[in-house]
Design a protein around this motif. Structure first.
Motif, PDB file in Angstrom:
ATOM      1  N   THR A 146      27.572  -8.199 -13.189  1.00  0.00           N
ATOM      2  CA  THR A 146      26.998  -9.464 -12.704  1.00  0.00           C
ATOM      3  C   THR A 146      27.553 -10.639 -13.491  1.00  0.00           C
ATOM      4  OG1 THR A 146      24.943  -8.323 -12.088  1.00  0.00           O
ATOM      5  CG2 THR A 146      24.857 -10.725 -12.275  1.00  0.00           C
ATOM      6  N   ILE A 147      27.695 -10.448 -14.794  1.00  0.00           N
ATOM      7  CA  ILE A 147      28.262 -11.505 -15.642  1.00  0.00           C
ATOM      8  C   ILE A 147      29.690 -11.808 -15.217  1.00  0.00           C
ATOM      9  CG2 ILE A 147      28.990 -12.099 -17.980  1.00  0.00           C
ATOM     10  CD1 ILE A 147      26.609 -10.455 -19.009  1.00  0.00           C
ATOM     11  N   LYS A 148      30.492 -10.758 -15.065  1.00  0.00           N
ATOM     12  CA  LYS A 148      31.900 -10.936 -14.705  1.00  0.00           C
ATOM     13  C   LYS A 148      32.063 -11.619 -13.354  1.00  0.00           C
ATOM     14  CE  LYS A 148      33.452  -6.931 -17.377  1.00  0.00           C
ATOM     15  NZ  LYS A 148      33.964  -5.539 -17.309  1.00  0.00           N
ATOM     16  N   SER A 149      31.215 -11.234 -12.399  1.00  0.00           N
ATOM     17  CA  SER A 149      31.321 -11.820 -11.062  1.00  0.00           C
ATOM     18  C   SER A 149      30.825 -13.260 -11.014  1.00  0.00           C
ATOM     19  CB  SER A 149      30.533 -10.975 -10.055  1.00  0.00           C
ATOM     20  OG  SER A 149      29.147 -10.986 -10.363  1.00  0.00           O
ATOM     21  N   SER A 150      30.086 -13.680 -12.051  1.00  0.00           N
ATOM     22  CA  SER A 150      29.505 -15.028 -12.058  1.00  0.00           C
ATOM     23  C   SER A 150      30.357 -16.027 -12.840  1.00  0.00           C
ATOM     24  CB  SER A 150      28.092 -14.985 -12.659  1.00  0.00           C
ATOM     25  OG  SER A 150      27.259 -14.092 -11.942  1.00  0.00           O
ATOM     26  N   ILE A 151      31.306 -15.519 -13.612  1.00  0.00           N
ATOM     27  CA  ILE A 151      32.107 -16.396 -14.465  1.00  0.00           C
ATOM     28  C   ILE A 151      32.863 -17.443 -13.663  1.00  0.00           C
ATOM     29  CG2 ILE A 151      34.067 -16.479 -16.049  1.00  0.00           C
ATOM     30  CD1 ILE A 151      31.499 -15.386 -17.285  1.00  0.00           C
ATOM     31  N   ASP A 152      33.451 -17.038 -12.541  1.00  0.00           N
ATOM     32  CA  ASP A 152      34.267 -17.959 -11.738  1.00  0.00           C
ATOM     33  C   ASP A 152      33.443 -18.705 -10.688  1.00  0.00           C
ATOM     34  OD1 ASP A 152      36.532 -17.143 -13.120  1.00  0.00           O
ATOM     35  OD2 ASP A 152      36.867 -15.454 -11.764  1.00  0.00           O
ATOM     36  N   SER A 153      32.159 -18.481 -10.667  1.00  0.00           N
ATOM     37  CA  SER A 153      31.295 -19.139  -9.684  1.00  0.00           C
ATOM     38  C   SER A 153      30.905 -20.536 -10.151  1.00  0.00           C
ATOM     39  CB  SER A 153      30.043 -18.288  -9.452  1.00  0.00           C
ATOM     40  OG  SER A 153      29.126 -18.967  -8.618  1.00  0.00           O
ATOM     41  N   ASP A 154      30.607 -21.408  -9.215  1.00  0.00           N
ATOM     42  CA  ASP A 154      30.149 -22.754  -9.557  1.00  0.00           C
ATOM     43  C   ASP A 154      28.656 -22.787  -9.845  1.00  0.00           C
ATOM     44  OD1 ASP A 154      32.686 -23.766  -9.179  1.00  0.00           O
ATOM     45  OD2 ASP A 154      32.365 -24.147  -7.043  1.00  0.00           O
ATOM     46  N   GLU A 155      27.983 -21.701  -9.559  1.00  0.00           N
ATOM     47  CA  GLU A 155      26.537 -21.645  -9.737  1.00  0.00           C
ATOM     48  C   GLU A 155      26.168 -21.006 -11.069  1.00  0.00           C
ATOM     49  OE1 GLU A 155      25.244 -20.974  -5.090  1.00  0.00           O
ATOM     50  OE2 GLU A 155      25.738 -19.240  -6.331  1.00  0.00           O
ATOM     51  N   GLN A 156      25.021 -21.412 -11.593  1.00  0.00           N
ATOM     52  CA  GLN A 156      24.489 -20.773 -12.779  1.00  0.00           C
ATOM     53  C   GLN A 156      23.781 -19.494 -12.374  1.00  0.00           C
ATOM     54  OE1 GLN A 156      22.599 -24.550 -14.634  1.00  0.00           O
ATOM     55  NE2 GLN A 156      22.897 -23.137 -16.315  1.00  0.00           N
ATOM     56  N   ARG A 157      23.760 -18.532 -13.279  1.00  0.00           N
ATOM     57  CA  ARG A 157      23.156 -17.245 -12.987  1.00  0.00           C
ATOM     58  C   ARG A 157      22.148 -16.871 -14.085  1.00  0.00           C
ATOM     59  NH1 ARG A 157      22.774 -14.020  -8.636  1.00  0.00           N
ATOM     60  NH2 ARG A 157      24.891 -14.751  -8.116  1.00  0.00           N
ATOM     61  N   LEU A 158      20.959 -16.491 -13.661  1.00  0.00           N
ATOM     62  CA  LEU A 158      19.944 -15.978 -14.582  1.00  0.00           C
ATOM     63  C   LEU A 158      19.773 -14.490 -14.298  1.00  0.00           C
ATOM     64  CD1 LEU A 158      17.611 -16.240 -16.664  1.00  0.00           C
ATOM     65  CD2 LEU A 158      16.105 -16.790 -14.739  1.00  0.00           C
ATOM     66  N   ILE A 159      20.016 -13.664 -15.309  1.00  0.00           N
ATOM     67  CA  ILE A 159      19.835 -12.222 -15.170  1.00  0.00           C
ATOM     68  C   ILE A 159      18.543 -11.830 -15.871  1.00  0.00           C
ATOM     69  CG2 ILE A 159      20.809  -9.942 -15.630  1.00  0.00           C
ATOM     70  CD1 ILE A 159      23.567 -11.235 -15.766  1.00  0.00           C
ATOM     71  N   ILE A 160      17.586 -11.336 -15.111  1.00  0.00           N
ATOM     72  CA  ILE A 160      16.324 -10.890 -15.698  1.00  0.00           C
ATOM     73  C   ILE A 160      16.427  -9.398 -15.980  1.00  0.00           C
ATOM     74  CG2 ILE A 160      13.833 -10.720 -15.408  1.00  0.00           C
ATOM     75  CD1 ILE A 160      13.943 -13.010 -13.447  1.00  0.00           C
ATOM     76  N   VAL A 161      16.372  -9.050 -17.240  1.00  0.00           N
ATOM     77  CA  VAL A 161      16.456  -7.645 -17.652  1.00  0.00           C
ATOM     78  C   VAL A 161      15.033  -7.120 -17.788  1.00  0.00           C
ATOM     79  CG1 VAL A 161      17.299  -6.027 -19.395  1.00  0.00           C
ATOM     80  CG2 VAL A 161      18.637  -8.063 -18.830  1.00  0.00           C
ATOM     81  N   ASP A 162      14.652  -6.292 -16.832  1.00  0.00           N
ATOM     82  CA  ASP A 162      13.273  -5.821 -16.710  1.00  0.00           C
ATOM     83  C   ASP A 162      13.149  -4.387 -17.221  1.00  0.00           C
ATOM     84  OD1 ASP A 162      10.770  -5.047 -15.923  1.00  0.00           O
ATOM     85  OD2 ASP A 162      11.072  -5.367 -13.774  1.00  0.00           O
TER      86      ASP A 162
END
Length: 380
Positions: A146-162
């Motif tokens: 998820t981190i790798k796929s979000s690096i080139d995105s223009d959007e911010q990403r919040l990953i909730i580790v549950d």
């Protein structure tokens, strides 16, 4: 009803700061102007049935609709800032999915098994440590992907580790991933006593219930965030769980600003420090070897004179040949001593001075050589 949180100020040293102290080391003002990470990770910590999954889904739903609650100020979700996409990584769901695939594979392998494979049936299975281990690896892989796929995105990403994350070492695994990828990190500790968790656990469907022994055991061993001892846990909040409707619980500004809490990549720093230390040791070793070269060469002259004197005492023949052979051998011993030191073959037990060690070893080997040479010459 769902298990939902209610804000509370912690008074126990076990769970966090004492009354009157802040729950995090930085406030929103200190976050102003800081670089924001493209990806941030929210770590949920708490007992089973403490409401982590319900809370994670609530956060995801609110960020998706871009509103938090009727009392939330407009500055929480400013229009000029990018939206935050939320990814919910639920370890329990991944475990159940892995267990289902395992059970299905077992059924296909043994066609005589008359067992219907469904989610309820899987959750009734006995807990399997091998499936647990592989499911955790899958969860960490999902976080990294998820981190790798979000690096080139223009959007911010919040990953909730549950996950329960009851051991600090478990949280450290996720933090290591965050450090390596320059992610922001926040920790949300859901506090609940065992009795409350038991009550909520009983309201779950049979296949989703956790054993009472598991809850009791985890209640005793759970390690709450300790920012005083572990700086990487400084950016955290603690909330208490009650069986009431969720309202005005979360600090949405804090959630949005998790991206500003980027932990330094200490693994790179440690690697650099290790390299610098190795270079320093190598430089120091070269200096010692150079000093030893000078000292041992001087000793060779002393030993050669001593050896000549012994040859004269016994009136040996072929003195020139014997002197040449001894000089060559002493030079070889000198080189071997230096080589042994470079390769770490000389033990420094009781000797802090490396130069003195080299001189002592050389002296010992030369004396042994001269003693053997004297016997040979006397025999001739």
């Amino acid at each position: 009803r769902e298990a939902v949180p209610e804000t509370v100020e912690m008074n126990s040293e076990k769970h966090g700061p004492k009354q009157g102290e802040t729950l995090v080391s930085r406030d929103s003002k200190e976050d102003e102007g800081k670089k924001t990470a493209k990806v941030c990770i929210l770590l949920l910590v708490g007992l089973p049935a403490s409401g982590k999954t319900s809370l994670a889904k609530h956060i995801k739903r609110k960020f998706a609709t871009n509103t938090a609650s009727s009392s939330t100020t407009p500055s929480v979700f400013p229009k000029n800032q990018p939206l935050i996409k939320v990814t919910h990584v639920c370890f329990d769901e991944i475990y159940n999915s892995t267990a289902m695939k395992t059970k299905k594979a077992q059924k296909e392998k043994n066609s005589s098994m008359k067992l219907k494979v469904d989610s309820k049936n899987v959750l009734d299975m006995e807990w399997d440590p091998l499936i647990w281990k592989s499911s955790r690896e899958a969860a960490f892989t999902q976080i990294e992907d998820t981190i790798k796929s979000s690096i080139d995105s223009d959007e911010q990403r919040l990953i909730i580790v549950d996950d329960n994350m009851y051991y600090r070492s478990m949280r450290a695994q996720v933090v290591k991933i965050a450090r390596t990828n320059n992610c922001g990190v926040g920790i949300l500790h859901l506090i609940s006593d065992a009795h409350s968790c038991h009550s909520r656990n009983e309201k779950r469907s049979p296949g989703q219930r956790v054993s009472q022994d598991t809850i009791n055991k985890m209640c005793k061993i759970l390690e709450p965030p300790n920012p005083k001892k572990f700086p990487w846990e400084r950016n955290f909040r603690s909330i208490k769980i009650n069986l009431i409707q969720l309202k005005h619980v979360l600090e949405w500004t804090w959630l949005r600003n998790i991206g500003k809490h980027i932990l330094p990549n200490t693994f790179e720093i440690e690697a650099q420090m290790k390299k610098e230390k190795e270079l320093s040791i190598a430089a120091n070793q070269r200096s010692i070897i150079h000093q030893a070269e000078v000292r041992l060469r001087k000793l060779v002259s002393v030993y050669i004179k001593e050896f000549r004197g012994r040859l004269n005492e016994i009136k040996a023949q072929n003195v020139k040949f014997l002197m040449k052979r001894a000089s060559k051998r002493m030079g070889e011993i000198r080189k071997q001593v230096l080589k042994d030191y470079q390769e770490g073959k000389l033990r420094m037990i009781g000797k802090k001075d490396a130069l003195k060690l080299l001189v002592d070893v050389y002296d010992e080997r030369i004396k042994q050589f001269m003693s053997e040479e004297k016997l040979i010459i006397s025999g001739t």
